[in-house]
Design an enzyme around this catalytic site. Structure first.
Site: not given
Ligand SMILES: *[C@@H]1O[C@H](CO)[C@@H](O)[C@H](O)[C@H]1NC(C)=O
Ligand SMILES: *[C@@H]1O[C@H](CO)[C@@H](O)[C@H](O)[C@H]1NC(C)=O
Ligand SMILES: *[C@@H]1O[C@H](CO)[C@@H](O)[C@H](O)[C@H]1NC(C)=O
Ligand SMILES: *[C@@H]1O[C@H](CO)[C@@H](O)[C@H](O)[C@H]1NC(C)=O
Ligand SMILES: *[C@@H]1O[C@H](CO)[C@@H](O)[C@H](O)[C@H]1NC(C)=O
Length: 952
Positions: A671, A676, A791
């Site tokens: 992913g 990153g 988030d």
């Protein structure tokens, strides 16, 4: 004169009533002033004036005759909180007080016991703690109903409450009392109708005096540590409808006498140490509908009364040592719906009448000694959905119509002696998801119609005598995950179309007579981890495409392969994979060498090793070169990092920094996020998988949000089962790695918004919602200082092997100190950002709650937070608009096959989501309340809460 006196008396009464009323109003307002009322439910109190106050205020009721004094107060389910408002103890006319399902904390008020006419007290489902006040044993002159279920009460079990001899309901279940026995005096509560003391840490035995409770309707002593025998006197409880003794340490045999209980409806003695026979009269109770006695040591034959039971629909007696047959006409006289006798020694035939009343849905008879054929009559049982008959001695062919039952999703017939063919009628079994036929004597070819069962995920038919070709139509089973046809006599080629089985993870075709090439298309099934084609007659070259697969088990031994083995298969992990293929050469091909010469073999071996080493070196160089060229910064990281990696571990780890660094190969990337790339690394002695997040190098990062310090600082402090665990961080001067536990099922977002969505049925989605809510609730309420995630989105909720959910990615999480923090950059992702971000950059937990509400909406509707289908509107707007026009149900995910069955639950969860996404931050419920509301969605269906307060 007399008239005057009468008038005076009347006026006096009126004045008293008015005084009581006005002071009751004052008491209510005083109570409200100390209450936390997040939804503003009591905001209207105090409004209006004149006669009739406070009787017209919300949730307040007054007795008819006094038209003024408060008699009833129902404040249940309002998310009210903080301590008990003592002013309520001043409502002298209060008869009925319900504060259940709120967020009250602190001690129970002693003062309540002084209320002279209080009859009904319900404080269930709060967080009241401490001991029950001893004053309660001496007060409550009029109390009929006492409900303290599901609080955090501690100390010894309050035996003194047995002093309240007028009680009709005594419900103290699910509290944290210390081990203590049930008081003997409980038998003195002559009017008791409900005794609900499940999970109260009760030890000792059941007092025989319980038999005196002639009015008892519900008896629930489940989930305690009660030992000894079930007293015979229980047979005297003639009003009993429900008796729950499961999960205790009861021993001895079940007493005779239950058969005489005319109203007994359900009985649960499961998970104890009961021995001996089931008493002969057990099933004579005329209303008995549900009997659970699983996981005990019961033995002997089943009583004959089972055959004549009239109301029985649910019988679970699995995991005992019962023997003998089921009654021959079992099912003929009762509306049998659920039967589980698994894991016993029952024998004889399966009764033909099990489905005679046309209701049978689940039939679990596995692990017994049932013999004979599957009755033809069961082929008519179109209500069946789950059938498990494995590990018995069943024989003969399976009735033709039994194959095609339309509702069955699990058909498990393995481990019998069944014969005959799989009939094409199986095409009717449209719901079939697991078909388990292994270890039988089935013969013939598999019908091509199997390819029409589009819900099939697991098909095992190994160890039979199937023959003929593999039907190419199997390639249409787009959900198939596991296909095992090994140990049969299949012949012909492996259909090339099998490459279309994109969901396949395990393919076993060993020990057949398959011939022809290994189809290169198998290399297209990228998720495959097990491939066993051994012991066939496959020939030709091994296709290089198979190198694409990440196989943990690969066996193609004992075939007739020839040619050169693809380079990547020279590794040690494949040394057992290619045995017995004399034509196959490793590395280079001689023109037919002399295989017996020992010297030759040694030389060959040395040559192989040499070649392998050379190849590895070459690959290494090539990789290195590639890295250098594409990612100069990478090469330097690894170079000057060699000696200076620092590993900081937060949990015990079995691997070294080198193990991790060595796995950072492009082929392991799983992913990529804002911060990153994420790699999968298999490390340590146990080959444990870890997820490694490699943050962008510092140079690159300065243009991005640099999150390393923030994430490590927060995550290393956080420990919760619903938060992704950070095992360690590894850093050198330029490169920073975070090593997390690996979550095999990826992110909720990927799962929910891809073809894999159908895997997530409603119960799984519900579980995910609860798990994620618990994780967030931990961050908000149990961390010091509280942590705001900032988030929250479905891509940051990861799924473990069991589809349990954990919250991840604290890239932008910040702990908040005293006041709300103002952040310099807007965090969060499109579609999830709370509206208050637009006008202020103030960040509070409430913004997370909004984002979490959006995640729930995704779970309930199956929609993305922003999607072209909804006109790039955000999901919240779309949902609100649709609900306003077409009602709640219009937005539920209709692709869920069980949508109808779970409609109510889904609507309830949807309503919770709507609270979370309210515009005004203050109106959104705190995360702890969200968890509780979510849990209540399910708990309302549980029998424990069927013990609803009796209407008095
Ligand atoms: C009030 O009186 C009405 C009619 O007499 C009756 O139906 C109702 O149950 C009474 N309510 C209370 C709280 O006593
Ligand atoms: C319960 O009643 C008994 C006598 O019936 C009395 O001795 C005892 O003090 C009472 N318990 C409490 C806590 O009031
Ligand atoms: C119940 O538990 C308490 C505390 O552990 C212990 O003192 C008592 O002996 C136990 N009683 C029985 C009957 O096991
Ligand atoms: C009782 O409840 C607690 C907390 O919910 C739980 O941990 C415990 O396992 C339960 N005890 C039994 C016997 O079920
Ligand atoms: C059941 O009640 C009867 C009469 O009320 C009594 O004689 C008998 O002893 C009781 N049985 C048990 C087992 O307590």
């Amino acid at each position: 004169m007399a008239a005057t006196r009468l008038l005076l008396a009347f006026l006096l009464l009126l004045l008293q009533a008015i005084a009581a009323a006005s002071s009751d109003a004052a008491h209510l307002l005083a109570a409200r002033s100390v209450l936390r009322d997040p939804t503003g439910a009591l905001a209207s109190w105090g409004a209006g004036s004149g006669r009739g106050l406070p009787c017209r205020w919300a949730r307040v009721s007054c007795a008819n005759n006094s038209a003024a004094a408060v008699a009833g107060l129902d404040l249940s389910k309002l998310s009210l909180g903080d301590g008990f408002p003592a002013a309520l103890c001043s409502l002298r006319s209060l008869e009925h007080l319900d504060l259940s399902a709120n967020e009250f904390v602190g001690p129970l008020p002693a003062c309540l016991a002084a209320l002279p006419v209080l009859a009904h007290l319900n404080l269930a489902g709060n967080s009241f703690s401490g001991e029950v006040p001893p004053e309660w044993g001496a007060g409550f002159r009029s109390l009929l109903v006492l409900n303290l279920v599901q609080n955090l009460l501690s100390g010894e079990f309050p035996a003194f409450l047995a002093n309240l001899t007028g009680l009709q309901e005594f419900s103290l279940a699910y509290n944290l009392f210390s081990p203590s026995p049930l008081p003997m005096k409980i038998g003195d509560l002559a009017d008791l109708r409900v005794l609900f003391v499940a999970n109260c840490s009760l030890n000792g035995t059941i007092p025989a005096s319980i038999g005196k409770l002639k009015n008892l309707v519900n008896l629930d002593l489940s989930r305690n540590s009660i030992h000894g025998e079930i007293p015979r006197s229980i047979g005297n409880l003639s009003s009993l409808e429900q008796i729950e003794l499961f999960a205790n340490q009861l021993s001895g045999s079940i007493p005779v006498g239950f058969g005489g209980l005319k109203r007994l409806h359900s009985l649960d003695f499961s998970m104890n140490g009961l021995t001996g026979d089931i008493p002969e009269d057990m099933f004579a109770a005329p209303s008995l509908a549900s009997v659970h006695m699983y996981q005990n040591n019961l033995s002997g034959h089943l009583p004959a009364t089972l055959g004549t039971a009239q109301s029985l629909y649910d019988l679970r007696i699995f995991a005992n040592q019962l023997s003998g047959p089921l009654p021959p006409e079992f099912g003929k006289n009762c509306p049998l719906m659920f039967l589980d006798t698994s894991d016993n020694g029952l024998s004889g035939p399966i009764p033909a009448t099990l489905c005679a009343s046309g209701k049978l849905k689940q039939l679990m008879l596995l692990d017994n000694e049932f013999e004979g054929a599957i009755p033809v009559e069961l082929g008519q049982c179109r209500t069946l959905i789950r059938v498990r008959l494995s590990s018995n001695r069943l024989s003969g062919p399976v009735p033709l119509e039994f194959w095609g039952l339309p509702g069955v999703y699990l058909l498990e017939l393995s481990g019998n002696a069944l014969s005959g063919t799989v009939d094409p009628a199986i095409a009717g079994a449209k719901n079939l998801s697991k078909l388990l036929l292994q270890d039988n004597r089935f013969t013939g070819a598999l019908p091509a119609k199997l390819g029409t069962l589009t819900n099939l995920q697991e098909f095992k038919a190994s160890n039979n005598c199937f023959s003929g070709p593999l039907p190419p139509s199997l390639a249409n089973l787009s959900l198939l995950d596991n296909l095992d046809l090994s140990h049969n006599s299949f012949s012909g080629e492996i259909p090339r179309d099998f490459g279309k089985l994109k969901q396949l993870s395990q393919l076993y075709l060993s020990d057949n007579h398959l011939s022809g090439d290994v189809p290169s298309e198998l290399g297209d099934i990228i998720g495959m981890n097990t491939l066993d084609l051994s012991n066939n007659e496959l020939s030709g070259q091994l296709p290089v495409q198979l190198q694409n697969l990440k196989l943990t088990h690969f066996n193609i031994s004992y075939n007739k392969l020839s040619g050169t083995l693809p380079v990547l298969f020279n590794g040690l992990q494949y040394q057992e994979s290619f045995l017995g293929n004399p034509g196959l050469c490793h590395g280079f091909c001689q023109s037919n060498g002399d295989p017996d010469a020992k010297g030759h073999n040694t030389i060959k071996l040395i040559v192989y090793i040499f070649i392998a080493a050379a190849i590895i070196l070459l690959i290494g160089l090539a990789w290195f070169g590639y890295k250098c060229r594409l990612h100069k910064i990478n090469a330097s990281e690894l170079d000057d990092g060699k000696s200076s990696w620092v590993l900081t571990s937060y949990h015990r780890v079995d691997f070294s920094e080198r193990d991790i660094v060595n796995s950072l190969d492009e082929s392991n990337v799983i992913g990529q996020g804002g911060a990153g790339k994420v790699y999968k690394a298999v490390v340590g002695p146990e080959g444990e998988a870890m997820a490694v997040k490699k943050l962008w190098p510092v140079g690159v990062a300065s243009k991005r949000i640099d999150s390393f310090e923030a994430e490590v600082a927060t995550l290393s402090k956080v420990r919760h089962r619903n938060i992704v665990k950070l095992a360690c961080s590894i850093t050198n001067t330029v490169c920073r790695l975070l090593v997390y536990e690996y979550m095999p099922n990826g992110s909720l977002g990927d799962m929910l918004h891809s073809a894999k969505r159908s895997i997530l049925d409603w119960p799984m989605r519900y579980k995910i919602a609860v798990n994620a809510a618990e994780g967030l609730s931990y961050l908000h309420h149990d961390c010091e200082p509280p942590i705001v995630h900032r988030d929250v989105k479905s891509n940051n909720i990861l799924l473990d092997a069991e589809y349990g959910a954990k919250v991840a990615d604290f890239g932008v999480a910040k702990t908040i100190g005293d006041g709300p923090a103002t952040m310099s950059v807007i965090a969060g992702s499109c579609g999830y950002i709370a509206p208050e971000y637009a006008y202020s950059l103030h960040v509070t937990e409430k913004s997370d709650i909004y984002s979490f509400g959006v995640v729930i909406l995704e779970l309930v509707t199956g929609m993305k937070p922003m999607a072209p289908e909804i006109g790039e509107m955000d999901l919240v707007t779309w949902v609100s608009a649709n609900i306003a026009q077409n009602g709640l149900e219009s937005v539920l995910d209709h692709t869920l096959s069980e949508a109808e069955q779970f409609k109510d639950e889904m609507c309830k969860v949807l309503k919770i989501a709507l609270l979370c996404v309210l515009n005004v931050p203050k109106s959104r419920p705190p995360m702890r309340a969200v968890v509780k509301m979510l849990l209540e969605v399910k708990e309302e269906n549980k029998p424990m809460l069927k013990l609803a307060p009796l209407s008095i």
